[in-house]
Scaffold this motif. Structure first.
Motif, PDB file in Angstrom:
ATOM      1  N   MET A 257      19.947   3.156 -75.917  1.00  0.00           N
ATOM      2  CA  MET A 257      19.525   4.537 -76.147  1.00  0.00           C
ATOM      3  C   MET A 257      18.435   4.951 -75.160  1.00  0.00           C
ATOM      4  N   VAL A 258      17.483   4.069 -74.950  1.00  0.00           N
ATOM      5  CA  VAL A 258      16.369   4.377 -74.044  1.00  0.00           C
ATOM      6  C   VAL A 258      16.885   4.630 -72.633  1.00  0.00           C
ATOM      7  N   LEU A 259      17.822   3.811 -72.168  1.00  0.00           N
ATOM      8  CA  LEU A 259      18.352   3.968 -70.825  1.00  0.00           C
ATOM      9  C   LEU A 259      19.205   5.231 -70.687  1.00  0.00           C
ATOM     10  N   CYS A 260      19.716   5.736 -71.811  1.00  0.00           N
ATOM     11  CA  CYS A 260      20.531   6.956 -71.769  1.00  0.00           C
ATOM     12  C   CYS A 260      19.682   8.222 -71.651  1.00  0.00           C
ATOM     13  N   VAL A 261      18.401   8.147 -71.994  1.00  0.00           N
ATOM     14  CA  VAL A 261      17.546   9.342 -71.928  1.00  0.00           C
ATOM     15  C   VAL A 261      17.436   9.868 -70.498  1.00  0.00           C
ATOM     16  N   PRO A 262      17.045   9.038 -69.509  1.00  0.00           N
ATOM     17  CA  PRO A 262      17.004   9.573 -68.137  1.00  0.00           C
ATOM     18  C   PRO A 262      18.378   9.981 -67.628  1.00  0.00           C
ATOM     19  N   MET A 263      19.441   9.300 -68.070  1.00  0.00           N
ATOM     20  CA  MET A 263      20.785   9.700 -67.667  1.00  0.00           C
ATOM     21  C   MET A 263      21.089  11.110 -68.127  1.00  0.00           C
ATOM     22  N   ALA A 264      20.783  11.400 -69.385  1.00  0.00           N
ATOM     23  CA  ALA A 264      21.056  12.729 -69.928  1.00  0.00           C
ATOM     24  C   ALA A 264      20.251  13.798 -69.197  1.00  0.00           C
ATOM     25  N   LEU A 265      18.985  13.518 -68.915  1.00  0.00           N
ATOM     26  CA  LEU A 265      18.136  14.508 -68.224  1.00  0.00           C
ATOM     27  C   LEU A 265      18.644  14.761 -66.801  1.00  0.00           C
ATOM     28  N   VAL A 266      19.005  13.692 -66.098  1.00  0.00           N
ATOM     29  CA  VAL A 266      19.525  13.848 -64.735  1.00  0.00           C
ATOM     30  C   VAL A 266      20.852  14.613 -64.766  1.00  0.00           C
ATOM     31  N   GLY A 267      21.740  14.237 -65.680  1.00  0.00           N
ATOM     32  CA  GLY A 267      23.033  14.909 -65.769  1.00  0.00           C
ATOM     33  C   GLY A 267      22.887  16.387 -66.057  1.00  0.00           C
ATOM     34  N   LEU A 268      22.022  16.740 -67.007  1.00  0.00           N
ATOM     35  CA  LEU A 268      21.814  18.144 -67.352  1.00  0.00           C
ATOM     36  C   LEU A 268      21.229  18.913 -66.173  1.00  0.00           C
ATOM     37  N   THR A 269      20.278  18.305 -65.481  1.00  0.00           N
ATOM     38  CA  THR A 269      19.656  18.962 -64.323  1.00  0.00           C
ATOM     39  C   THR A 269      20.682  19.241 -63.238  1.00  0.00           C
ATOM     40  N   VAL A 270      21.530  18.249 -62.937  1.00  0.00           N
ATOM     41  CA  VAL A 270      22.537  18.421 -61.890  1.00  0.00           C
ATOM     42  C   VAL A 270      23.550  19.495 -62.285  1.00  0.00           C
ATOM     43  N   VAL A 271      23.938  19.543 -63.549  1.00  0.00           N
ATOM     44  CA  VAL A 271      24.866  20.578 -64.013  1.00  0.00           C
ATOM     45  C   VAL A 271      24.273  21.968 -63.796  1.00  0.00           C
ATOM     46  N   VAL A 272      23.014  22.150 -64.168  1.00  0.00           N
ATOM     47  CA  VAL A 272      22.359  23.451 -64.003  1.00  0.00           C
ATOM     48  C   VAL A 272      22.284  23.838 -62.527  1.00  0.00           C
ATOM     49  N   LEU A 273      21.884  22.903 -61.677  1.00  0.00           N
ATOM     50  CA  LEU A 273      21.777  23.192 -60.246  1.00  0.00           C
ATOM     51  C   LEU A 273      23.145  23.533 -59.652  1.00  0.00           C
ATOM     52  N   ALA A 274      24.182  22.813 -60.088  1.00  0.00           N
ATOM     53  CA  ALA A 274      25.525  23.079 -59.564  1.00  0.00           C
ATOM     54  C   ALA A 274      26.015  24.458 -59.993  1.00  0.00           C
ATOM     55  N   LEU A 275      25.770  24.830 -61.241  1.00  0.00           N
ATOM     56  CA  LEU A 275      26.199  26.143 -61.736  1.00  0.00           C
ATOM     57  C   LEU A 275      25.456  27.279 -61.038  1.00  0.00           C
ATOM     58  N   ARG A 276      24.216  27.035 -60.636  1.00  0.00           N
ATOM     59  CA  ARG A 276      23.448  28.049 -59.911  1.00  0.00           C
ATOM     60  C   ARG A 276      23.832  28.149 -58.449  1.00  0.00           C
ATOM     61  N   GLY A 277      24.648  27.215 -57.973  1.00  0.00           N
ATOM     62  CA  GLY A 277      25.064  27.235 -56.578  1.00  0.00           C
ATOM     63  C   GLY A 277      24.116  26.529 -55.637  1.00  0.00           C
ATOM     64  N   THR A 278      23.098  25.861 -56.180  1.00  0.00           N
ATOM     65  CA  THR A 278      22.109  25.190 -55.333  1.00  0.00           C
ATOM     66  C   THR A 278      22.721  24.070 -54.515  1.00  0.00           C
ATOM     67  N   THR A 279      23.712  23.403 -55.062  1.00  0.00           N
ATOM     68  CA  THR A 279      24.310  22.243 -54.383  1.00  0.00           C
ATOM     69  C   THR A 279      25.478  22.619 -53.477  1.00  0.00           C
ATOM     70  N   ARG A 280      25.843  23.886 -53.451  1.00  0.00           N
ATOM     71  CA  ARG A 280      27.000  24.304 -52.664  1.00  0.00           C
ATOM     72  C   ARG A 280      26.719  24.118 -51.177  1.00  0.00           C
TER      73      ARG A 280
END
Length: 298
Positions: A257-280
């Motif tokens: 569970m502890v190791l999944c916390v940073p995974m979830a935060l990183v995944g959510l951050t990347v999703v938001v950045l991708a939807l905003r077009g930052t990674t395009r």
């Protein structure tokens, strides 16, 4: 004597194939099927023009070479992750045991980091965008997760917490006399089958035109699925529960569970950045095609 509600553990030989002194276990076969299945699916995705838009995709030859890099990253990262996260004192006392992979001990989180590093290095070597490779991996990895967790069940390892009142609990040969949750099957269903369907729907809806979106969805989805399953899975004996106990009311927080916390935060951050077009990817000026001006007829 086990409770009447407990299901018997199916007697499946952990060795899938035996030819003289050569044996192939189900766990090794699961790795092979997962890698080959992911390789085949990735080639199909790369060949589908409708998913890519202006994003540069890897070639089929790149996919063929990438599978070797990822396989090494998964094995080396998975082993080192287990050493560092789950049993460091043992391996510090006897470092040669780090090489004894036959005795078991692999960490998904370590294998994930190893695979990510392998893809980043491969992307730099082939002048590809690392996020694009991570997106491809996010779509195909659930195949390997599904077969890997099924192999865990066949081996009778990584069993769940004690569940005396659960009608589908199983008494595992190495898990003591009490019935336990078949948590390996829960993980196969959620981290494998369910996440595969989620990624299939996501890629058909969005393709790979927003780099990082597919990879972010996978990382976030895996973190949530793994955290859910950890409530039913027995923690590693040498670690136990980091906080609370095994009951729902006291949390029973585990290393997984502890190791999944940073995974979830990183995944959510990347999703938001991708939807905003930052990674395009930015299109260079020389790549912009200007349509010829219309000339009015005299």
């Amino acid at each position: 004597m086990p409770p009447l509600l407990a299901l018997p553990f199916p007697a499946i030989d952990p060795v899938a194939v035996a030819i003289g002194p050569i044996t192939i276990k189900w766990y090794a076969l699961a790795y092979i099927v997962g890698l080959l299945g992911g390789w085949y699916y990735a080639r199909r995705l790369v060949a589908a023009d409708r998913y890519w838009g202006v994003v540069r995709r890897p070639s089929l030859n790149d996919i063929d070479d990438l599978i070797v890099w990822v396989a090494l990253g998964v094995v080396l990262g998975g082993r080192l992750g287990y050493v560092l996260f789950y049993n460091l004192p043992l391996y510090l006392a006897d470092p040669i045991e780090i090489l004894a992979i036959r005795n078991g001990g692999m960490s998904f989180h370590g294998g994930f980091l190893g695979a990510v590093l392998a893809m980043v290095l491969f992307a730099r070597a082939r002048k590809l965008q690392a996020l694009t490779l991570l997106d491809l991996a996010g779509v195909v990895v659930p195949i390997g997760l599904f077969f890997g967790r099924i192999a865990n069940f066949v081996n009778g390892e990584l069993w769940g917490r004690i569940a005396p009142d659960f009608p589908y609990a199983i008494v595992f040969p190495t898990g003591g006399p009490l019935p336990r949750h078949p948590s390996q099957l829960y993980e196969a269903a959620t981290e494998g089958a369910l996440l595969f369907v989620v990624m299939l729907v996501a890629v058909r809806a969005n393709g790979f035109r927003k780099p990082g979106l597919m990879g972010g969805i996978f990382v976030l989805g895996y973190a949530l699925a793994r955290t859910f399953c950890e409530f039913f899975r027995e923690p590693d004996r040498q670690l136990g529960y980091l906080f609370g106990t095994e009951t729902w009311s006291t949390g029973g927080i585990t290393m997984g569970m502890v190791l999944c916390v940073p995974m979830a935060l990183v995944g959510l951050t990347v999703v938001v950045l991708a939807l905003r077009g930052t990674t395009r990817p930015r299109v260079a000026a020389e790549d912009v095609v200007v349509p010829p001006a219309k000339v009015d007829a005299a």
